[in-house]
Write a protein that holds these residues in place. Structure first.
Motif, mmCIF file in Angstrom:
data_model
loop_
_atom_site.group_PDB
_atom_site.id
_atom_site.type_symbol
_atom_site.label_atom_id
_atom_site.label_comp_id
_atom_site.label_asym_id
_atom_site.label_seq_id
_atom_site.Cartn_x
_atom_site.Cartn_y
_atom_site.Cartn_z
ATOM 1 N N ASN A 33 11.412 -2.558 -8.819
ATOM 2 C CA ASN A 33 12.284 -2.913 -7.700
ATOM 3 C C ASN A 33 11.528 -3.187 -6.253
ATOM 4 O OD1 ASN A 33 14.856 -2.740 -8.790
ATOM 5 N ND2 ASN A 33 14.752 -0.410 -8.633
ATOM 6 N N THR A 34 10.562 -2.346 -5.748
ATOM 7 C CA THR A 34 9.769 -2.579 -4.736
ATOM 8 C C THR A 34 8.975 -3.857 -4.908
ATOM 9 O OG1 THR A 34 8.164 -1.144 -5.302
ATOM 10 C CG2 THR A 34 9.778 -0.248 -4.022
ATOM 11 N N ALA A 35 8.485 -4.188 -6.246
ATOM 12 C CA ALA A 35 7.650 -5.361 -6.455
ATOM 13 C C ALA A 35 8.562 -6.800 -6.510
ATOM 14 C CB ALA A 35 7.057 -5.175 -7.751
ATOM 15 N N GLY A 36 9.854 -6.460 -6.943
ATOM 16 C CA GLY A 36 10.905 -7.419 -6.892
ATOM 17 C C GLY A 36 11.103 -7.981 -5.401
ATOM 18 N N ILE A 37 11.105 -7.254 -4.387
ATOM 19 C CA ILE A 37 11.153 -7.461 -3.046
ATOM 20 C C ILE A 37 9.932 -7.877 -2.332
ATOM 21 C CG2 ILE A 37 11.702 -6.526 -0.620
ATOM 22 C CD1 ILE A 37 13.892 -4.441 -1.821
ATOM 23 N N LEU A 81 -5.179 0.811 4.065
ATOM 24 C CA LEU A 81 -5.569 1.647 3.034
ATOM 25 C C LEU A 81 -5.894 2.923 3.968
ATOM 26 C CD1 LEU A 81 -7.182 -0.436 0.520
ATOM 27 C CD2 LEU A 81 -5.216 0.916 0.109
ATOM 28 N N LEU A 82 -6.621 2.550 5.073
ATOM 29 C CA LEU A 82 -7.352 3.400 5.806
ATOM 30 C C LEU A 82 -6.205 4.473 6.402
ATOM 31 C CD1 LEU A 82 -10.349 1.943 7.536
ATOM 32 C CD2 LEU A 82 -10.600 3.888 5.959
ATOM 33 N N VAL A 83 -5.250 3.947 6.932
ATOM 34 C CA VAL A 83 -4.059 4.557 7.501
ATOM 35 C C VAL A 83 -3.422 5.503 6.478
ATOM 36 C CG1 VAL A 83 -1.889 4.223 8.253
ATOM 37 C CG2 VAL A 83 -3.438 2.827 9.394
ATOM 38 N N TRP A 139 5.921 7.516 5.477
ATOM 39 C CA TRP A 139 5.507 6.087 5.336
ATOM 40 C C TRP A 139 5.974 5.020 6.061
ATOM 41 C CZ3 TRP A 139 9.708 3.052 5.236
ATOM 42 C CH2 TRP A 139 10.814 3.280 4.996
ATOM 43 N N ARG A 140 6.867 5.499 7.295
ATOM 44 C CA ARG A 140 7.512 4.612 8.334
ATOM 45 C C ARG A 140 6.245 4.377 9.310
ATOM 46 N NH1 ARG A 140 12.768 4.242 8.200
ATOM 47 N NH2 ARG A 140 13.855 5.545 6.575
ATOM 48 N N ILE A 141 5.348 5.314 9.397
ATOM 49 C CA ILE A 141 4.180 5.517 10.363
ATOM 50 C C ILE A 141 3.437 4.340 10.318
ATOM 51 C CG2 ILE A 141 2.087 6.457 11.456
ATOM 52 C CD1 ILE A 141 3.357 9.058 10.559
ATOM 53 N N PRO A 142 2.838 3.694 9.359
ATOM 54 C CA PRO A 142 2.069 2.352 9.583
ATOM 55 C C PRO A 142 2.863 1.211 9.708
ATOM 56 C CG PRO A 142 2.619 3.144 7.072
ATOM 57 C CD PRO A 142 3.238 4.210 7.806
ATOM 58 N N PHE A 143 4.208 1.028 9.749
ATOM 59 C CA PHE A 143 5.043 -0.171 9.907
ATOM 60 C C PHE A 143 5.129 0.031 11.545
ATOM 61 C CE2 PHE A 143 6.171 0.744 5.524
ATOM 62 C CZ PHE A 143 5.741 -0.665 4.975
ATOM 63 N N VAL A 144 5.392 0.841 12.260
ATOM 64 C CA VAL A 144 5.493 1.192 13.591
ATOM 65 C C VAL A 144 4.076 0.796 14.289
ATOM 66 C CG1 VAL A 144 5.747 2.839 15.376
ATOM 67 C CG2 VAL A 144 7.162 3.207 13.641
ATOM 68 N N ILE A 145 3.084 1.142 13.643
ATOM 69 C CA ILE A 145 1.728 0.740 14.124
ATOM 70 C C ILE A 145 1.462 -0.634 13.953
ATOM 71 C CG2 ILE A 145 -0.820 1.037 13.508
ATOM 72 C CD1 ILE A 145 -0.477 4.008 12.572
ATOM 73 N N VAL A 188 0.741 -1.349 -0.116
ATOM 74 C CA VAL A 188 -0.029 0.113 0.036
ATOM 75 C C VAL A 188 0.722 1.251 -0.089
ATOM 76 C CG1 VAL A 188 -1.766 1.353 1.183
ATOM 77 C CG2 VAL A 188 -2.098 -1.225 1.022
ATOM 78 N N PHE A 189 1.863 1.347 0.616
ATOM 79 C CA PHE A 189 2.786 2.341 0.716
ATOM 80 C C PHE A 189 4.008 2.413 -0.095
ATOM 81 C CE2 PHE A 189 0.255 2.861 4.626
ATOM 82 C CZ PHE A 189 0.337 3.977 4.828
ATOM 83 N N ALA A 190 4.069 1.224 -0.859
ATOM 84 C CA ALA A 190 5.337 1.336 -1.936
ATOM 85 C C ALA A 190 5.225 2.707 -2.874
ATOM 86 C CB ALA A 190 4.913 -0.073 -2.869
ATOM 87 N N LEU A 191 4.135 3.165 -3.253
ATOM 88 C CA LEU A 191 4.356 4.378 -4.085
ATOM 89 C C LEU A 191 5.031 5.542 -3.455
ATOM 90 C CD1 LEU A 191 0.595 4.395 -5.345
ATOM 91 C CD2 LEU A 191 2.709 4.231 -6.750
ATOM 92 N N TYR A 192 5.169 5.445 -1.980
ATOM 93 C CA TYR A 192 5.867 6.554 -1.164
ATOM 94 C C TYR A 192 7.169 6.324 -0.678
ATOM 95 C CZ TYR A 192 1.389 8.873 -0.970
ATOM 96 O OH TYR A 192 0.127 9.480 -1.582
#
Length: 421
Positions: free
Chosen positions: A50-54, A163-165, A184-190, A29-33
């Motif tokens: 690249n992000t899709a590869g990972i 997506l809501l985040v 973009w780091r915020i959702p991963f902390v959550i 969801v946050f890959a664009l950012y």
């Protein structure tokens, strides 16, 4: 088990699944950012590749997770497997949240991103089989389709929360530049915090009767040697998962980037469109699960194979030229409702093929192998065809895989022959 205990088990099993899948989908969801932070390049499609590869590498870890944690759940219990998977997911999210960007640590940044996704891949590989097995085993005989549908309810809700985040951060909290730089780091902390909170819920789950009664009767429970005795069933899981997983990751994950990169929608509009269609997808799961209890698993899977084979290609072509949010929502909703015919009962279809001593491994491993090779690479393949100027190639590829799923569905045992549950 009482009605209250059933509801508590459904909630406990599903809420942990929701949190795990939130963590998993937050990456996409946050890959664009965050693509620019790890892969500095002026070409947006190249960054997304690249992000899709990972993303795909994370999927390649899922068979290993399905094997190791599926075996663990067959030996130690469904509850133990579910608890371990959520711990690994929390670790992976923390790594992504605190990994510096390419500008700070150079090539080490994408390397650490790969490691984090590998840890999450191990987690999610075991989560699916343990959760599917748990929900299937606690369900009453005539409601197994309904109960198993809650796996995709919670899975989709996890994506919706992600997506809501994003929507909240986009609309009311941060600017586009702030999201690109650090937001973009915020959702991963959550996600890491939520994953840790799920430990309490999972530690208080009731173990299933089938595990307690049957798992210790077999010396080779939860081993690949035991699974080899069920080759036909494993091949069936691979076959009917093939088209399902490509369609699922196309219309729930890749579609957000497709709307921006191909159809020309803004990032904000693509988020809203994806959000609305996923809500429909989520709330329709229990109805189709209930329908599966009434009509039978095999007719539902065959129906999905036929309609998906015929309709997915033209729906993607219509989406290419969609100009309004309403038009895009209509086409994606149709695709997702077709998909729901299968997703609502996919967990119970797999669980019913295997005996208890190898059920979690049997559900996890062949499914995770197929998802890794085809679901996890769907976005990358779609972007590759887009990058070389032949988007239709991906639509033909998806249709071919749907044909294989249709043929496989014809060989699923009839409901009266299902004796393992």
């Amino acid at each position: 088990m009482s009605r209250t205990s059933h509801l508590q088990s459904i909630f406990g099993g599903s809420i942990g699944n929701l949190i795990e899948w939130y963590d998993w989908y937050a990456y996409s969801v946050f890959a664009l950012y965050f693509a620019d932070s790890f892969f500095p390049d002026n070409n947006q499609t190249a960054q997304l590749l690249n992000t899709a590869g990972i993303f795909a590498i994370g999927f390649l870890m899922r068979p290993i997770g399905g094997w190791l944690m599926g075996a663990y759940a067959d030996r130690k219990g469904r509850k133990a497997g579910l608890t371990l998977s959520v711990l690994l997911m929390s670790l992976g999210s923390l790594m992504i949240a605190f990994t510096p960007g390419y500008a700070t640590i150079g090539i080490l940044a994408p390397v650490l991103l790969v490691v984090a996704r590998m840890v999450q891949g191990l987690s999610i590989g075991g989560e699916y089989g343990a959760a599917a097995t748990y929900l299937s085993e606690i369900a009453p005989r005539n409601r197994r389709g309904l109960y198993s549908s809650f796996q995709y309810v919670s899975t989709t809700m996890g994506q919706l929360v992600a997506l809501l985040v994003l929507l909240v951060l986009q609309k009311w909290v941060l600017s586009d530049a702030q999201l690109m730089e650090w937001g973009w780091r915020i959702p991963f902390v959550i996600g890491a915090i939520l994953a840790l909170s799920a430990l309490y819920l999972r530690k208080n789950l009731a173990e299933t009767d089938q595990f307690k009664e049957q798992s210790h009767a077999e010396k080779d429970r939860g081993t690949l040697a035991a699974l080899r005795k069920h080759r036909k069933e494993s091949l069936l899981v691979v076959g009917f998962t093939l088209g399902l997983t490509i369609a699922y990751y196309t219309f729930t994950t890749y579609i957000q980037k497709f709307l921006v990169n191909t159809a020309g929608f803004s990032k904000e509009d693509s988020t809203v469109i994806t959000l609305v269609t996923l809500v429909v997808f989520m709330v329709s799961q229990p109805f189709f699960g209930w329908l599966g209890d009434r009509l039978g698993r095999k007719p539902m899977m065959v129906l999905f194979g036929v309609v998906g084979t015929v309709c997915f290609f033209p729906l993607m072509k219509q989406l290419e030229t969609a100009t309004t949010n309403q038009e895009a929502i209509l086409y994606i909703t149709i695709a997702l409702l077709i998909l729901t015919v299968s997703t609502s009962i996919s967990a119970i279809v797999k669980a019913e093929l295997f005996p208890a001593h190898v059920r979690s491994l049997g559900v996890s491993f062949p499914y995770a192998m197929t998802v890794a090779l085809f679901g996890g690479t769907a976005e990358y393949i779609a972007l590759w065809f887009k990058n070389v100027g032949h988007s239709d190639g991906f639509y033909y590829y998806m249709t071919f895989c749907m044909v294989i799923t249709l043929v496989s569905s014809l060989f699923i045992p009839g409901d009266r022959k299902r004796m393992h549950l």
